[in-house]
Write an enzyme that holds these catalytic residues in place. Structure first.
Site, PDB file in Angstrom:
ATOM      1  CG  HIS A   1     -14.145  -0.407   5.015  1.00  0.00           C
ATOM      2  ND1 HIS A   1     -13.006  -0.667   4.285  1.00  0.00           N
ATOM      3  CD2 HIS A   1     -13.727  -0.250   6.288  1.00  0.00           C
ATOM      4  CE1 HIS A   1     -11.951  -0.647   5.086  1.00  0.00           C
ATOM      5  NE2 HIS A   1     -12.366  -0.406   6.315  1.00  0.00           N
TER       6      HIS A   1
ATOM      7  CE1 TYR B   1      -4.329  -1.522   0.583  1.00  0.00           C
ATOM      8  CE2 TYR B   1      -2.892  -3.230   1.461  1.00  0.00           C
ATOM      9  CZ  TYR B   1      -4.123  -2.827   0.985  1.00  0.00           C
ATOM     10  OH  TYR B   1      -5.151  -3.733   0.900  1.00  0.00           O
TER      11      TYR B   1
END
Length: 614
Positions: A422, A240
């Site tokens: 999410h 990431y």
């Protein structure tokens, strides 16, 4: 005991013999499942009666990290069918394409292209609990065309959303886990194939997309690329990457009306998903940064950049705002700092790749009628919401109550046009439903094959009108079979969340409408469970909630009582304004909203494929 009757004639014995022989041949042929149940590719002839797919195919995604397989598709809601085109850059001895619940190779719905050494075949197949492949007696993949072109081998085929075959996957709203594999040698018969013995992989896509044409962009639209410049992609499976982008100082208010991904050519199969976050306007300055989001040395102020502006995942198309609304960027009360987050998925550990991927924002100074807003629904990020260990299925629900919507929404309500679901790693499904007057009215968004590795903003097929007094319930499904300790709510990846970021207009001051179980009732739960297990030395209230959960003796009873608590105990509401402060009112010890009537799950029309007998 006499086996033969002396009166039997030779003719009778002959008939019995050949009848038994014929029966034996039927059994042998049926057990073999020879390729006569499949399509011989070389014999496929153009058929004018076959309806060609709606062209062009607007949706496409690379399946494997090298980009050797690419899937493109279009959807016919009228016929409840999906047309698919699979491109194989270099066809060796065949390919496998399939769908399964969560990307497993076992119990999967498959199509297989294979060669026996002399002929090539195409067929609908399935894998059992050990990965062994068998040809399906009901062929639901209809091969339209197979052709070698300069850029690869193309298969064009179609399949209904739902078939009458219990072995077939039902294609529905939400994430579809696509599995694929390469055949590197001929197969004398398909039954010799075991998916665990070939090179395979998994890709996730949203197959069912809205079929509305994109709106026209205004003539004065401008573009802004939020990209991480010249990143050296690490040769590790998951990275990431975070980058801080500065907007121009004193940027006047504009409306973002569309955005799309900007992917560096050659990296299409490695750039997995991208998000752009706006930093908090309360933070006057955010230091520049370009590096791993997990780096312990990254600036702490990056943690204050959490307001979602844009989200893209592999296979997603451009995102358009409704013609009457746009997302504000610039102007008073906004931040000039954006955080770009790029997820690189590099399972082959490819090194030496440079990347400058990101999101391209299309914005206009000609403001639209409404500001679009983003609101958080679901559960508050707190350890008071927990999942027991070793659970195949456990549910948690977060509420946006009628009291909050009555307090915060305008008389005409709001219109939800998109949402982003999410959870963290234990999440398996998310569903937000609208309740009005105690009755479930409609599903706002649902994904029962949800994966935390595939999260993007999803446009609703039709807008949902939320009125004052309505209730929104977000229910998440979790699996903790691989965990020996309880999983509590929180920001860590091994902690859990249950959130739906809804995108709506007109924007209101309601930024967050979430709940958690009342902490007083939770303490009563700890005290009761400890006494039940003979532990009179309860430390309830003296240590953190996380420690109290970890100190419990977890068995079936402990988990069942916790589930009952979450479904009956009063809740604390977080009915928060954009300033993070609560709307005026009493929000503690609120009753769980009552639901007196539930929606039935919609059923797709079941379409049978070609039934064949061996």
């Amino acid at each position: 005991m006499r086996i033969f009757n002396k009166n039997l004639r030779l003719q009778d014995i002959t008939i019995m013999y050949f009848t038994a022989l014929a029966a034996l041949m039927v059994i042998l042929v049926a057990s073999y499942q020879a390729p006569n149940n499949a399509v011989e590719v070389s014999s496929l002839k153009p058929n004018p009666s076959r309806l060609l797919p709606p062209l062009p195919m607007p949706f496409r995604v690379p399946l494997d990290p090298r980009g050797e397989l690419q899937l493109a598709w279009n959807v016919s809601y009228t016929n409840q069918e999906i047309y698919m085109e699979l491109r194989v850059a270099e066809l060796r001895h065949g390919v496998v394409l399939g769908m399964s619940d969560r990307g497993e190779l076992t119990n999967a719905d498959l199509l297989v292209l294979w060669d026996s050494g002399t002929q090539s075949y195409f067929g609908d197949a399935w894998s059992d609990s050990k990965g062994h492949v068998s040809l399906d007696s009901q062929q639901d993949y209809d091969l339209i065309e197979a052709k070698q072109k300069a850029e690869g081998y193309y298969l064009l085929f179609k399949r209904p959303f739902s078939t009458c075959d219990p072995r077939d996957y039902v294609i529905e709203e939400g994430t579809v886990h696509i599995i694929y594999g390469f055949l590197d040698k001929p197969l004398a018969s398909l039954e010799k194939l075991n998916l665990s013995e070939i090179r395979t992989g998994v890709q996730r896509v949203l197959m069912l997309r809205p079929d509305t044409p994109p709106p026209t962009l205004p003539p004065d639209v401008q573009m802004l690329d939020v990209v991480a410049p010249n990143v050296s992609i690490p040769n590790q499976e998951t990275t990431y990457w975070c980058y801080i982008h500065n907007l121009p100082e004193n940027l006047p208010k504009n409306h973002i009306v569309m955005y799309e991904s900007v992917i560096t050519p050659g990296n299409e199969a490695i750039v997995h998903h991208i998000e752009v976050f706006e930093c908090s306007p309360d933070i006057p300055a955010v230091p520049g940064y370009s590096g791993s989001c997990d780096d312990k040395m990254k600036p702490k102020k990056l943690n204050f950049c959490r307001h979602v502006l844009a989200a893209w995942a592999m296979g997603a198309e451009a995102f358009y705002y409704p013609p009457d609304a746009g997302l504000a960027m610039g102007g008073p009360g906004s931040s000039r700092f954006l955080r770009l987050e790029v997820h690189y998925h590099n399972p082959l550990l490819i090194s030496g790749r440079r990347d400058s991927s990101g999101i391209r924002l299309y914005y206009t100074p000609s403001l639209r009628r409404y500001d679009a807003g983003i609101m958080e629904l679901g559960l508050v990020y707190t350890p008071v919401m927990a999942i027991p260990p070793k659970q195949h299925t456990f549910y948690l629900s977060g509420y946006c109550t009628s009291k909050c919507t009555q307090t915060a929404l305008p008389s005409g309500g709001i219109y939800v046009f998109a949402s982003q679901l999410h959870t963290h790693l234990a999440g398996r499904g998310v569903r937000t439903i609208l309740v009005r007057g105690g009755k479930e009215l409609e599903v706002v968004q649902e994904d029962q094959h949800f994966s935390t590795h595939y999260q993007t903003i999803r446009v609703l097929r039709k807008m949902v009108n939320i009125l004052p007094g309505d209730v929104l319930i977000t229910k998440c499904t979790y699996n903790t079979e691989d965990r020996s300790e309880p999983t509590v709510g929180g920001f860590g990846i091994m902690e859990e969340m249950c959130v739906n970021y809804i995108h709506y207009y007109p924007r209101t001051q309601l930024e967050l409408c979430k709940s958690h179980v009342d902490q007083g009732y939770l303490q009563k739960y700890f005290s009761f469970i400890n006494r039940f297990h003979g532990n009179d030395q309860c430390v309830c209230g003296e240590v953190s909630v996380t420690e109290q959960f970890s100190q419990l003796e977890w068995d079936e009873f402990t988990g069942e009582v916790l589930d009952s608590l979450f479904n009956t105990a009063p809740i604390s509401m977080h009915c928060n304004q954009s300033t993070a402060s609560l709307f005026p009112g009493d929000w503690d010890k609120q009753p769980i909203p009552a639901v007196t009537s539930v929606l039935k799950k919609p059923q797709y029309t079941c379409k049978r494929g070609t039934l064949r007998t061996n």
